[in-house]
Design a protein around this motif. Structure first.
Motif, PDB file in Angstrom:
ATOM      1  N   THR A 142      34.685 -12.431 -90.166  1.00 51.96           N
ATOM      2  CA  THR A 142      34.921 -11.074 -89.937  1.00 51.96           C
ATOM      3  C   THR A 142      33.652 -10.028 -90.828  1.00 51.96           C
ATOM      4  O   THR A 142      33.208 -10.809 -91.646  1.00 51.96           O
ATOM      5  N   GLN A 143      33.581  -8.903 -90.324  1.00 54.80           N
ATOM      6  CA  GLN A 143      32.603  -8.206 -91.074  1.00 54.80           C
ATOM      7  C   GLN A 143      33.331  -8.058 -92.644  1.00 54.80           C
ATOM      8  O   GLN A 143      32.561  -7.860 -93.513  1.00 54.80           O
ATOM      9  N   ILE A 176      31.370   2.477 -86.220  1.00 55.09           N
ATOM     10  CA  ILE A 176      31.557   2.663 -87.778  1.00 55.09           C
ATOM     11  C   ILE A 176      32.832   3.241 -87.927  1.00 55.09           C
ATOM     12  O   ILE A 176      33.257   3.332 -89.004  1.00 55.09           O
ATOM     13  N   ASP A 177      33.479   3.644 -86.745  1.00 55.56           N
ATOM     14  CA  ASP A 177      34.906   4.293 -87.045  1.00 55.56           C
ATOM     15  C   ASP A 177      35.946   3.083 -86.949  1.00 55.56           C
ATOM     16  O   ASP A 177      37.214   3.529 -87.158  1.00 55.56           O
ATOM     17  N   SER A 178      35.526   2.091 -86.527  1.00 49.52           N
ATOM     18  CA  SER A 178      36.537   0.831 -86.392  1.00 49.52           C
ATOM     19  C   SER A 178      36.832   0.001 -87.648  1.00 49.52           C
ATOM     20  O   SER A 178      35.685  -0.396 -88.207  1.00 49.52           O
ATOM     21  N   GLU A 179      37.916  -0.137 -88.204  1.00 51.06           N
ATOM     22  CA  GLU A 179      38.193  -0.836 -89.235  1.00 51.06           C
ATOM     23  C   GLU A 179      37.564  -2.206 -89.124  1.00 51.06           C
ATOM     24  O   GLU A 179      37.064  -2.685 -90.255  1.00 51.06           O
ATOM     25  N   GLU A 180      37.664  -2.713 -88.202  1.00 50.26           N
ATOM     26  CA  GLU A 180      37.344  -4.030 -88.012  1.00 50.26           C
ATOM     27  C   GLU A 180      35.640  -4.201 -87.495  1.00 50.26           C
ATOM     28  O   GLU A 180      35.185  -5.381 -88.268  1.00 50.26           O
ATOM     29  N   LEU A 181      35.317  -3.417 -86.964  1.00 49.72           N
ATOM     30  CA  LEU A 181      33.830  -3.692 -86.400  1.00 49.72           C
ATOM     31  C   LEU A 181      32.728  -3.065 -87.161  1.00 49.72           C
ATOM     32  O   LEU A 181      31.647  -3.159 -87.059  1.00 49.72           O
ATOM     33  N   ARG A 189      30.901   0.061 -94.923  1.00 52.41           N
ATOM     34  CA  ARG A 189      31.829  -0.503 -96.076  1.00 52.41           C
ATOM     35  C   ARG A 189      31.169  -0.083 -97.397  1.00 52.41           C
ATOM     36  O   ARG A 189      32.053   0.203 -98.466  1.00 52.41           O
ATOM     37  N   ILE A 190      29.869  -0.247 -97.674  1.00 47.56           N
ATOM     38  CA  ILE A 190      29.214  -0.005 -98.982  1.00 47.56           C
ATOM     39  C   ILE A 190      29.637   1.455 -99.121  1.00 47.56           C
ATOM     40  O   ILE A 190      29.830   1.793-100.503  1.00 47.56           O
TER      41      ILE A 190
END
Ligand code: ATP
Length: 948
Positions: free
Chosen positions: A23-24, A66-71, A77-78
């Motif tokens: 996962t990312q 960028i709005d998806s927590e998963e993707l 994230r930084i």
């Protein structure tokens, strides 16, 4: 190339390999989280992905969403991690976060937040190191603001579709975040700069199918990537004296990240597909080589005043020690030069100098001030910068649809070596040089960098001018092309105009010639018609001759009338007799008692009666004669009828023959002949009908006349019976008279009785006379009306006879024609002529119709062409006015450009300047309270959590 050949080329070692299922979040927490710590500690950091096109670099760096927590990828994230870190930090620390976003497209640096700036120069100076001059840096104070910057920049990125990737990045993108922090208590500042690089993928154009612009892009991409490879080779082969950072914009910007002042994490994206084996092996080799680069990271900080004072003091003490040491060495040298000998125990040494200085210092200052713990640690950090490079190399085992996740090695190459301050400064300078092998002194280097920057600016300026000139050229070329096109269009229009006018003239000529031909044909038609009429008139010559006799009709009619009225003379005589008899009767009534006269009158009456009887007889004969003649006429009529029927049948047969002959001709062709025939038919049939009507009328008249004759005969019979009665009475009267004369001779008595009887008889006679006069009067009236009627009927009979004569002559003419042996040939000839003429007429009519149609068509065409010409002319006029307007515009623009060039006025270009805040937004740490992510405004500054 066979994949197998590549698979056994050696083994590769990486810190960690992430499979497609990673996962990312896993990648971020393993490879990137520490980088945030480094940035906050004042180090420069770099994270970049390398790999072939379509291997998932953009997916790894930015993420699919960028709005998806998963993707969401590493960059979002930084950003979140940074702001979380700010919230966690003490409130005494003030932060300023700046973001910028650029791309290197076709070897030009383009500001993605201000896309008008498409060729920014790279600068380097002592204070800032390597940086992009003129790049917009946006102050941000929240995650949303950073996202906004990311979204805005992503919109301006150049992507294109290739066979390997539907949205292939055609540029290297660099998202840069700078965090400046200031300890508001100590005044110490640190600055960490993070480069987040999404490289364009290396590509084999054969596989990507790049052509045209995409091919040019691919060439530039591969060129810059090979420059990156060359830099990495030079950094790692251990023998290169020159690192070619300046060979490409990418390596120049990433100079600090590659062997310089940066903690760098490299993520290698690979395709596990055997189809991409060659590229994968090449990518892995690149990763292996890059992994061995040793960076020299150091904290970017400015010392606090206390630290600076301490350092100054220490430096001064060192100076004193140096001077002591130098003095000891000079004394020893002097001894040696003088030929003396210095014992080894008395050799000058650094330690002795230090000891001596310490002793002197102790003697001069017995109670020295102790150093603060914070100052100590800062100094320690400053004097022992972490020269660490952080190469996180990851190889993907995913496929191109689910690319690799990064695998940081975690191998931190850190070998802190204590150095003196001036040495660290020197090393800093040399480390920033980019070409450390060329040894320069500071002034020379600064001069060089200044000169380089100036040249870079000049190059950028020239390039801007060049681009503007090229744009202008392109625009002018377009305009020229447009003008050429317009010229060509105008020429074409002119040509079509000429063509149309020529066609118009031609059409006019054709119309004229057609009109002429039409006129000729009309003339011919008229001539043909005249000829036809002549033929027809020749046929009707006989009829014409008869027509001449029409003038004598009235005379003939009058003669016949006279003849017939002569026939009626006896009737008039009868009437005269009747009138005489009436007169006699009236005279009898008026005569009275005059016996002599009475006898004479009786005699007269007898004579008249005889005459009336004769007239009656004659009248009977006339009536019978008339009846006979009527019967003859009826017979003649029926004879004429039958002859007419026969002739009609013959004529119909002839018509049929001519119709059969004309069957081959079209309906319209035979119209005239048919018309003629129909006219003849209708003429004859109307005549026939009229004659039939006349005959019927004559029959009816005949019947009426017969009735009248019968009535007249009955009247005559009545008159005869009356005459007989009158005669009987006269005889009785005569007998009475004789008897009275005998009685007169016999006695008076008898005379009286006889007189009475005579009187009575006289009265009877008078009444009878009155009755007779009345009857004669009635008879006279009736006779007169009868005579009028007879006269009318005679006229009608005469008319009928004349009509019959006429019909007879026509019939005779027809039968003459029918019986004439030359007639059929003549008829045939005439019919042939008629047919030919009809044919000609048909042709002429057809031609005339065609010509009319053609004329109408030509008229319409002409009208359409005229309209088209008008339209084209108006278009031409429009185009000319447009060209004129363009010319004016160009002149204005040239004038404006000239004005701009002369005044050197720099206009602000993009509205982007206003879109993002370029005003510093300082933030305070949240004190670790985990307060709201949204900053609270405080006195113009945004702060998190509790304000300091
Ligand atoms: N782990 C993954 N899971 C799902 N989809 C992925 C993954 N990695 C990449 N993709 C998809 O694969 C396609 C190519 O990925 P991406 O654009 O990131 O490649 P790239 O290496 O950046 O290519 P280029 O160098 O041509 O820009 C994209 O549609 C992306 O969403």
């Amino acid at each position: 190339m066979q994949p197998d050949r590549w698979l056994h080329t050696g083994s590769f070692t990486f810190d960690r390999v992430f499979g497609p299922e990673t996962t990312q979040a896993e990648i971020y927490s393993y490879a990137i989280r520490d980088t945030i710590e480094d940035i906050f500690n004042g180090y420069n950091g770099t994270v970049f992905c390398y790999g072939q096109t379509g291997s998932g670099k953009t997916f790894t760096m930015m993420g699919a969403d960028i709005d998806s927590e998963e993707l969401k990828g590493i960059i979002p994230r930084i950003v979140e991690g940074m702001f979380a870190k700010i919230i966690e930090s003490p409130p005494t620390v003030e932060y300023m976060v700046k973001a910028s976003y650029m791309e290197i497209y076709m070897e030009r640096i383009r500001d993605l937040l201000n896309p008008d700036e498409a060729n920014l120069p790279v600068h380097e100076d002592k204070a800032n190191g390597v940086y992009v001059k003129g790049l917009m840096e946006v102050f941000v104070s929240s995650i949303d603001e950073v996202y906004q910057v990311m979204r805005q920049g992503a919109k301006s990125r150049v992507v294109a579709q290739t066979n390997m990737n539907a949205e292939s990045s055609r540029s290297h993108s660099i998202f840069q975040v700078t965090i400046e922090q200031k300890d508001t208590v100590t005044g110490k500042t640190k600055m960490g700069r993070l480069f987040l690089v999404d490289l364009a993928g290396s590509e084999k154009v054969g596989k990507t199918g790049a052509t045209g612009q995409t091919l040019e892009e691919a060439k530039k991409i591969n060129k810059s990537l090979s420059a990156l490879g060359m830099v990495i080779n030079a950094l790692t082969d251990g023998k290169s004296t020159h690192i070619p950072y300046r060979d490409s914009k990418l390596t120049r910007i990433l100079q600090e990240s590659l062997g310089g002042n940066s903690r760098t994490t490299l993520i290698i994206n690979c395709s596990p597909s055997s189809f991409n084996a060659a590229e994968t092996v090449s990518t892995l080799r690149f990763g292996m080589r890059a992994k061995s680069i040793k960076n020299k990271a150091k904290v970017n900080q400015d010392f606090s005043p206390a630290e600076l004072k301490l350092m100054l003091k220490k430096a001064r003490a060192q100076c004193v020690t140096f001077q002591t040491y130098i003095a000891a060495l000079e004394g020893e040298v002097r001894v040696w030069r003088a030929g003396g000998v210095v014992d080894s125990e008395n050799y000058a040494s650094w330690d002795k100098a230090v000891a001596k200085d310490r002793a002197a210092a102790a003697a001069a200052a017995p109670a020295p001030a102790p150093m603060t713990p914070s100052a100590k640690s800062s100094a320690a950090r400053a004097s022992t910068p972490r020269s660490a490079s952080r190469h996180s190399v990851s190889a993907g085992a995913g496929n191109s649809a689910r690319p690799l996740s990064p695998t940081p090695t975690g191998a931190r190459v850190a070998s802190p070596t204590p150095t003196l301050l001036h040495e660290s400064l020197l090393s800093e300078l040399t480390s920033r040089s980019g070409s450390p092998t060329i040894v320069m002194d500071n002034d020379e280097r600064e001069d060089f960098l200044r000169r380089e920057n100036e040249l870079n600016d000049a190059v950028a300026e020239k390039d801007r001018d060049l681009q503007a000139a090229l744009r202008e050229c392109a625009r002018m070329r377009d305009e020229l092309q447009a003008r050429d096109d317009l010229g060509a269009q105008a020429a074409e229009l002119q040509l079509s105009l000429d063509r149309i006018s020529f066609s118009h003239k031609e059409a006019m000529l054709t119309v004229e010639s057609l009109t002429e031909a039409n006129r000729d044909l009309k003339d011919s038609l008229e001539a043909a018609r005249a000829e036809l009429e002549q033929h027809q008139s020749a046929d009707n010559d006989d009829d014409d001759n008869n027509n001449n006799g029409n003038n004598n009709k009235e005379l003939l009619r009058a003669a016949r009338m006279a003849e017939m009225l002569n026939g009626m003379a006896s009737a008039q005589a009868f009437s005269r007799n009747e009138a005489g008899m009436g007169d006699l009767l009236r005279s009898l009534v008026e005569a009275g008692d005059d016996d002599g006269k009475r006898v004479e009158m009786i005699m007269q009456t007898r004579r008249e009666l005889d005459e009336a009887r004769d007239a009656l007889h004659e009248r009977d004969e006339t009536i019978s004669e008339l009846t006979r003649r009527t019967e003859d006429l009826t017979l003649q009529c029926s004879d004429i009828d039958s002859k007419y029927e026969r002739l009609l049948a013959e004529y119909e047969e002839m018509l049929e023959q001519s119709i059969v002959a004309d069957e081959q001709a079209s309906t319209r062709d035979s119209e005239s002949l048919n018309d003629l025939k129909q006219k003849l038919e209708s003429h004859y049939s109307s005549k026939l009908a009229a004659q039939k009507v006349q005959l019927d009328t004559a029959h009816a008249d005949l019947a009426r006349r017969q009735e009248d004759a019968a009535r007249s005969a009955a009247t005559v019979r009545e008159l005869r019976s009356e005459i007989r009665e009158l005669q009987a009475r006269l005889e009785a009267l005569d007998a009475d008279k004789a008897k009275a004369a005998e009685i007169g001779a016999g006695g008076d008595a008898t005379t009286t009785a006889a007189a009475e009887h005579a009187m009575r008889k006289e009265r009877e006679m008078t009444a009878m006379r009155r009755d007779m006069a009345q009857r004669i009067l009635e008879y006279d009236t009736m006779r007169k009306s009868l005579m009028r009627d007879v006269q009318n009927r005679c006229e009608k009979i005469i008319e009928l006879e004349m009509a019959l004569d006429e019909a007879r002559s026509q019939v005779a003419q027809l039968s003459r024609r029918a019986s004439n042996p030359g007639q059929p040939q003549r008829m045939q000839l005439l019919e042939k002529n008629v047919a030919q003429l009809t044919l000609i007429q048909k042709e002429l009519v057809g031609q005339n119709t065609d010509l009319k149609k053609q004329v109408a068509l030509n008229d319409r065409k002409l009208l359409a062409r005229t309209e088209r010409i008008t339209y084209l002319e108006s278009r031409l006029q429009d185009c000319s006015s447009q060209v004129e307007a363009w010319k004016r515009k160009v002149e204005e623009m040239q004038a404006m450009r000239h004005h701009d060039t002369t005044t050197k006025a720099i206009q602000p270009t993009a509205s982007n300047v206003l879109r993002f805040s370029r005003v510093a937004k300082p933030m305070r740490g949240g004190g670790g309270g985990g307060g709201s992510e949204k900053p609270a405004s405080s006195g113009g500054f945004f702060t998190w959590g509790t304000s300091s």
